[in-house]
Write an enzyme that holds these catalytic residues in place. Sequence first.
Site, PDB file in Angstrom:
ATOM      1  N   PRO A   1      -6.991   4.396   5.538  1.00 30.07           N
ATOM      2  CA  PRO A   1      -7.059   3.985   3.858  1.00 30.07           C
ATOM      3  C   PRO A   1      -6.013   3.269   3.541  1.00 30.07           C
ATOM      4  O   PRO A   1      -4.901   3.342   3.204  1.00 30.07           O
ATOM      5  CB  PRO A   1      -6.260   5.813   4.370  1.00 30.07           C
ATOM      6  CG  PRO A   1      -5.469   5.638   5.653  1.00 30.07           C
ATOM      7  CD  PRO A   1      -5.937   5.052   6.368  1.00 30.07           C
ATOM      8  N   CYS A   2      -6.619   1.772   3.076  1.00 30.16           N
ATOM      9  CA  CYS A   2      -5.465   0.796   2.728  1.00 30.16           C
ATOM     10  C   CYS A   2      -5.742   0.838   1.462  1.00 30.16           C
ATOM     11  O   CYS A   2      -5.351   0.801   1.134  1.00 30.16           O
ATOM     12  CB  CYS A   2      -6.667  -0.645   3.190  1.00 30.16           C
ATOM     13  SG  CYS A   2      -8.436  -0.399   2.729  1.00 30.16           S
TER      14      CYS A   2
END
Length: 155
Positions: A113-114
């Site tokens: 989940p950048c």
Amino acid sequence: MAILTGSCRFGLWHVHVSWEGNTVYRVRFARQGIGNAVPEEIRRYCAGRPSRLTDLQSIATAGEGVYPRIYRAVREIPCGKTATYSEIAISVGTAPRVVGLAMSRNPTPIVVPCHRVVAKTGIGGFSPDPAIKEALLAMEREGTVCRSEMREINR
DNA sequence: ACAATCGCCGCGC
DNA sequence: GCGCGGCGATTGT
């Protein structure tokens, strides 16, 4: 088992996924969709329904290099929360720009989940469009998507 | 080998 | 609110 590809909708975008079993190889945002299905947890997530992305694995987290360690640290950010580039950098012992570069090269956004990694002042970058990052964060802040199956059972 | 490339940060104005 | 220099791993030549 063969590698499968498919896409699902997220707002104005289509999320393309290639995966095999629980292992995700690629995720990317595109204007056009393709017909096939995506893994259930990604489908639920994109629809804003309760999902557990942690059930999926990403090829990006394997190994002892700096990037895999960064991607593993990013996966530990809880849904609905954020961390800064420098916080991630400190936790794996590298520099903030390296974290930024690793995020820009993240082969599996959403699974890693950048979008939860933000700049110290401001939201930071996202490709192909920072508006996607804002939309993902807004959806997680709303909270429904973050409910795991366990919490569903427990409430 | 070397140079270019970054989704950043902290400082001094 | 700028502009600037430093930062470190990766990728292409």
